[in-house]
Design an enzyme around this catalytic site. Structure first.
Site, PDB file in Angstrom:
ATOM      1  N   SER A 124      46.356  80.840 117.378  1.00 52.64           N
ATOM      2  CA  SER A 124      45.292  80.395 118.794  1.00 52.64           C
ATOM      3  C   SER A 124      45.923  80.649 120.148  1.00 52.64           C
ATOM      4  O   SER A 124      47.400  80.603 120.746  1.00 52.64           O
ATOM      5  CB  SER A 124      45.490  78.320 118.652  1.00 52.64           C
ATOM      6  OG  SER A 124      45.142  77.877 119.666  1.00 52.64           O
ATOM      7  N   TYR A 148      50.994  70.491 117.637  1.00 53.51           N
ATOM      8  CA  TYR A 148      49.699  70.938 116.567  1.00 53.51           C
ATOM      9  C   TYR A 148      49.878  72.929 117.356  1.00 53.51           C
ATOM     10  O   TYR A 148      50.337  73.561 116.509  1.00 53.51           O
ATOM     11  CB  TYR A 148      47.829  70.917 117.427  1.00 53.51           C
ATOM     12  CG  TYR A 148      47.418  71.899 116.961  1.00 53.51           C
ATOM     13  CD1 TYR A 148      47.166  72.176 115.894  1.00 53.51           C
ATOM     14  CD2 TYR A 148      46.793  72.560 118.174  1.00 53.51           C
ATOM     15  CE1 TYR A 148      45.917  73.504 116.004  1.00 53.51           C
ATOM     16  CE2 TYR A 148      45.873  73.686 117.910  1.00 53.51           C
ATOM     17  CZ  TYR A 148      46.003  74.008 116.792  1.00 53.51           C
ATOM     18  OH  TYR A 148      44.909  75.034 116.569  1.00 53.51           O
ATOM     19  N   LYS A 152      51.554  76.241 115.171  1.00 51.49           N
ATOM     20  CA  LYS A 152      50.442  77.335 115.002  1.00 51.49           C
ATOM     21  C   LYS A 152      51.989  78.676 115.719  1.00 51.49           C
ATOM     22  O   LYS A 152      51.701  79.696 114.571  1.00 51.49           O
ATOM     23  CB  LYS A 152      50.177  77.633 115.645  1.00 51.49           C
ATOM     24  CG  LYS A 152      48.564  76.897 115.652  1.00 51.49           C
ATOM     25  CD  LYS A 152      47.603  77.490 114.566  1.00 51.49           C
ATOM     26  CE  LYS A 152      46.183  76.926 113.913  1.00 51.49           C
ATOM     27  NZ  LYS A 152      46.345  76.755 112.938  1.00 51.49           N
TER      28      LYS A 152
HETATM   29  P1  NAD Z   1      38.481  72.420 110.372  1.00 55.18           P
HETATM   30  O1  NAD Z   1      38.770  71.341 110.839  1.00 55.18           O
HETATM   31  O2  NAD Z   1      36.613  72.118 110.660  1.00 55.18           O
HETATM   32  O3  NAD Z   1      38.621  73.425 109.385  1.00 55.18           O
HETATM   33  C1  NAD Z   1      40.102  73.531 108.784  1.00 55.18           C
HETATM   34  C2  NAD Z   1      39.362  72.512 107.456  1.00 55.18           C
HETATM   35  O4  NAD Z   1      40.529  73.391 106.643  1.00 55.18           O
HETATM   36  C3  NAD Z   1      38.666  71.835 107.029  1.00 55.18           C
HETATM   37  O5  NAD Z   1      37.145  72.456 106.705  1.00 55.18           O
HETATM   38  C4  NAD Z   1      40.534  71.190 106.212  1.00 55.18           C
HETATM   39  O6  NAD Z   1      39.383  70.209 105.218  1.00 55.18           O
HETATM   40  C5  NAD Z   1      41.069  71.750 105.571  1.00 55.18           C
HETATM   41  N1  NAD Z   1      42.081  71.537 105.086  1.00 55.18           N
HETATM   42  C6  NAD Z   1      43.199  71.206 106.436  1.00 55.18           C
HETATM   43  N2  NAD Z   1      44.089  71.312 105.902  1.00 55.18           N
HETATM   44  C7  NAD Z   1      44.089  71.457 104.629  1.00 55.18           C
HETATM   45  C8  NAD Z   1      44.913  71.452 103.313  1.00 55.18           C
HETATM   46  N3  NAD Z   1      46.122  70.955 103.784  1.00 55.18           N
HETATM   47  N4  NAD Z   1      44.143  72.339 102.677  1.00 55.18           N
HETATM   48  C9  NAD Z   1      43.597  72.089 101.848  1.00 55.18           C
HETATM   49  N5  NAD Z   1      42.500  72.192 103.438  1.00 55.18           N
HETATM   50  C10 NAD Z   1      42.168  71.909 104.300  1.00 55.18           C
HETATM   51  O7  NAD Z   1      38.777  73.608 112.050  1.00 55.18           O
HETATM   52  P2  NAD Z   1      38.106  74.390 112.604  1.00 55.18           P
HETATM   53  O8  NAD Z   1      38.259  74.097 114.154  1.00 55.18           O
HETATM   54  O9  NAD Z   1      37.543  74.962 111.825  1.00 55.18           O
HETATM   55  O10 NAD Z   1      40.011  75.198 112.546  1.00 55.18           O
HETATM   56  C11 NAD Z   1      39.690  76.284 111.596  1.00 55.18           C
HETATM   57  C12 NAD Z   1      41.161  77.471 112.273  1.00 55.18           C
HETATM   58  O11 NAD Z   1      41.365  77.577 113.214  1.00 55.18           O
HETATM   59  C13 NAD Z   1      42.273  75.690 111.803  1.00 55.18           C
HETATM   60  O12 NAD Z   1      43.659  76.619 111.250  1.00 55.18           O
HETATM   61  C14 NAD Z   1      42.487  75.490 113.475  1.00 55.18           C
HETATM   62  O13 NAD Z   1      43.482  75.554 113.946  1.00 55.18           O
HETATM   63  C15 NAD Z   1      42.181  77.367 114.009  1.00 55.18           C
HETATM   64  N6  NAD Z   1      41.683  76.764 115.874  1.00 55.18           N
HETATM   65  C16 NAD Z   1      40.509  75.826 115.695  1.00 55.18           C
HETATM   66  C17 NAD Z   1      40.227  76.367 117.357  1.00 55.18           C
HETATM   67  C18 NAD Z   1      38.641  75.449 117.759  1.00 55.18           C
HETATM   68  O14 NAD Z   1      39.187  75.154 118.945  1.00 55.18           O
HETATM   69  N7  NAD Z   1      38.101  74.800 116.655  1.00 55.18           N
HETATM   70  C19 NAD Z   1      40.580  76.862 118.087  1.00 55.18           C
HETATM   71  C20 NAD Z   1      41.914  78.148 117.502  1.00 55.18           C
HETATM   72  C21 NAD Z   1      42.468  77.762 116.359  1.00 55.18           C
HETATM   73  C1  WQD Z   2      38.091  72.292 127.308  1.00 57.33           C
HETATM   74  C2  WQD Z   2      38.248  72.125 129.111  1.00 57.33           C
HETATM   75  C3  WQD Z   2      39.499  69.601 129.082  1.00 57.33           C
HETATM   76  C4  WQD Z   2      37.165  66.807 127.127  1.00 57.33           C
HETATM   77  C5  WQD Z   2      42.480  72.324 122.631  1.00 57.33           C
HETATM   78  C6  WQD Z   2      42.841  72.774 121.781  1.00 57.33           C
HETATM   79  C7  WQD Z   2      43.591  74.064 121.221  1.00 57.33           C
HETATM   80  C8  WQD Z   2      42.027  74.460 120.717  1.00 57.33           C
HETATM   81  C9  WQD Z   2      41.367  74.258 121.310  1.00 57.33           C
HETATM   82  C10 WQD Z   2      42.649  74.701 118.798  1.00 57.33           C
HETATM   83  C11 WQD Z   2      39.564  71.309 129.786  1.00 57.33           C
HETATM   84  C12 WQD Z   2      37.639  69.837 129.714  1.00 57.33           C
HETATM   85  C13 WQD Z   2      37.512  67.919 127.725  1.00 57.33           C
HETATM   86  C14 WQD Z   2      37.011  66.109 127.740  1.00 57.33           C
HETATM   87  C15 WQD Z   2      36.673  68.029 129.997  1.00 57.33           C
HETATM   88  N1  WQD Z   2      42.118  74.348 119.728  1.00 57.33           N
HETATM   89  N2  WQD Z   2      38.029  68.140 129.010  1.00 57.33           N
HETATM   90  N3  WQD Z   2      36.430  66.389 129.460  1.00 57.33           N
HETATM   91  O1  WQD Z   2      42.090  72.015 125.838  1.00 57.33           O
HETATM   92  O2  WQD Z   2      41.716  74.373 126.307  1.00 57.33           O
HETATM   93  O3  WQD Z   2      41.698  73.563 124.118  1.00 57.33           O
HETATM   94  O4  WQD Z   2      40.474  73.441 121.865  1.00 57.33           O
HETATM   95  O5  WQD Z   2      43.733  76.196 118.312  1.00 57.33           O
HETATM   96  O6  WQD Z   2      44.459  74.376 121.320  1.00 57.33           O
HETATM   97  O7  WQD Z   2      44.380  72.440 123.337  1.00 57.33           O
HETATM   98  O8  WQD Z   2      40.060  73.357 125.019  1.00 57.33           O
HETATM   99  O9  WQD Z   2      37.219  71.720 124.794  1.00 57.33           O
HETATM  100  O10 WQD Z   2      39.489  70.016 124.728  1.00 57.33           O
HETATM  101  O11 WQD Z   2      38.877  71.065 126.860  1.00 57.33           O
HETATM  102  O12 WQD Z   2      37.075  67.179 131.671  1.00 57.33           O
HETATM  103  O13 WQD Z   2      36.306  65.582 127.110  1.00 57.33           O
HETATM  104  O14 WQD Z   2      37.117  70.727 129.317  1.00 57.33           O
HETATM  105  O15 WQD Z   2      40.537  69.283 130.686  1.00 57.33           O
HETATM  106  O16 WQD Z   2      39.436  72.235 131.347  1.00 57.33           O
HETATM  107  P1  WQD Z   2      41.124  73.018 125.090  1.00 57.33           P
HETATM  108  P2  WQD Z   2      38.912  71.254 124.953  1.00 57.33           P
END
Ligand code: NAD
Ligand code: WQD
Length: 340
Positions: A124, A148, A152
């Site tokens: 991430s 979190y 990562k």
């Molecule tokens: P999500 O929660 O929709 O998907 C994660 C999946 O992992 C879920 O289906 C959950 O049931 C499963 N899971 C969690 N813990 C588990 C475990 N111990 N064993 C088996 N399954 C498990 O999230 P997503 O948005 O699809 O994100 C996928 C990956 O990408 C995550 O690792 C997340 O940290 C990373 N990521 C997401 C974002 C985002 O904004 N969505 C941004 C950066 C990184």
């Molecule tokens: C985006 C912008 C908020 C909600 C998070 C995690 C990051 C990654 C992605 C996994 C910011 C603003 C948000 C709301 C708002 N996940 N905001 N009102 O914070 O960039 O990232 O998700 O790895 O680790 O920290 O994403 O969508 O929460 O926020 O004003 O109700 O929107 O302040 O500027 P963020 P976000």
């Protein structure tokens, strides 16, 4: 090619499974459904007309995971499974370290024992912490602002050490920026539990009148309009990034730990996102300015050139596409999966 996909039922995982099936990969999903619904994978099967083998299991259940490795020979693993709610991670750090770090260690040990040494990991942009420079490149300094994010970063350190210890490992750590949007069909998309933490799902729920108005977390940042700026990327582009990464693992000679940003390189503010969503959905999104959210940064966007140079991947979808597709999903499934 036989690919194990941990967390494949989730938001990014289900979209990636769709794109992998289009490319004829054979997929085995291992997911505990703690933050997802099996319905997502059923819809992927329906859309593609192809089968996914699903195993309900937890990464912390190492015996069950061992069985999976004994029963199947994998060419590579895509590792999505993890918990991702930043606020919850501050309240429950041990749960996050256990699930994300211990879960990954279990997976890596089994991969090593079974001689599966090709991995695509869901990292991430959070590993860059408070950016010291923009745009963020893969060599920008890393730090974190919450458990979190630290989980990562710790996993990235573990992957780097593992790759150093044994040159046979090929590990791509994809650093996602802000994934939003949904598949064009409107059949799969993001289905957050409870009140959404992230901006786009929150805006979408306001658009279908599940919530009253968006709280904009601060308008006094040093950005174009004072609100936070992020690099939003269409989830289908992100999913395609994984398909390109798998091809790179197979075709390239590069070994070791390979970090790659997946972003567009464009930054949009919260107010720009609200406007773009209003235009796509032809709705009015009421909002109010509230206090800054703890731990938020002002601005964050990627330098995406490494993904292009190494993988040949580049995001294709515009902000309009992202909002249009998010809206299409939300209006067809106002309360998510199983409740259409
Ligand atoms: P999500 O929660 O929709 O998907 C994660 C999946 O992992 C879920 O289906 C959950 O049931 C499963 N899971 C969690 N813990 C588990 C475990 N111990 N064993 C088996 N399954 C498990 O999230 P997503 O948005 O699809 O994100 C996928 C990956 O990408 C995550 O690792 C997340 O940290 C990373 N990521 C997401 C974002 C985002 O904004 N969505 C941004 C950066 C990184
Ligand atoms: C985006 C912008 C908020 C909600 C998070 C995690 C990051 C990654 C992605 C996994 C910011 C603003 C948000 C709301 C708002 N996940 N905001 N009102 O914070 O960039 O990232 O998700 O790895 O680790 O920290 O994403 O969508 O929460 O926020 O004003 O109700 O929107 O302040 O500027 P963020 P976000």
């Amino acid at each position: 090619m036989n690919i194990l996909v941990t967390g494949g039922a989730g938001y990014i995982g289900s979209h990636t499974c769709f794109e992998m099936l289009q490319e004829n990969y054979n997929i085995i999903v291992y997911d505990n459904l703690s933050n997802s619904s099996l319905e997502a994978l059923k819809r992927v099967e329906k859309l593609t007309g192809k089968k996914i083998e699903f195993i309900e299991g937890d990464l912390l259940d190492i015996e069950k995971l061992e069985e999976v490795f004994q029963n199947e020979k994998f060419d590579a693993v895509i590792h999505f499974a993890g918990l991702k709610a930043v606020g919850e991670s501050v309240q429950k750090p041990l749960k996050y370290y256990d699930n994300n770090v211990t879960g990954t260690l279990n997976l890596l040990k089994l991969m090593q024992n079974h001689n599966v040494k090709e991995l695509v990991f869901s990292s991430s942009a959070t590993v860059y912490g408070v950016p010291k420079e923009l745009p963020l490149t893969e060599s920008s300094p890393r730090s974190t602002t919450n458990p979190y994010g630290t989980s990562k970063l710790v996993i990235e350190y573990i992957l780097e050490d593992l790759a150093k210890s044994d040159p046979e490992w090929k590990i791509i750590s994809l650093r996602y920026f802000n994934p939003i949007g949904a598949h064009k069909s409107g059949e799969i998309g993001e289905d957050p539990n409870g009140i959404p933490n992230n901006l786009l799902p929150y805006i979408s729920q306001v658009a279908v009148k599940l919530r009253k108005n968006v709280n904009v977390f601060g308008n006094d940042y040093d950005t174009k309009d004072g609100t936070g700026v992020r690099d939003y990327i269409h989830v289908v582009d992100l999913a395609m990034g994984h398909v390109f990464a798998l091809k790179y693992l197979k075709d390239s000679q590069e070994q070791g730990f390979i970090p790659i940003n997946l972003g567009t390189g464009n930054g949009y503010s919260v107010l720009e996102m609200i406007k773009a969503f209003e235009k796509a959905s032809k709705t009015i999104i009421p909002y109010q300015i509230v206090e800054r959210r703890d731990g938020d940064i002002a601005e964050c966007y990627a330098d995406p050139i490494c993904a292009y140079n190494k993988l040949g991947w580049k995001a294709q979808n515009s902000l309009e596409d992202m909002c249009q597709d998010a809206w299409n999903w939300q209006k067809n499934n106002p309360t998510g999966y199983n409740k259409k």
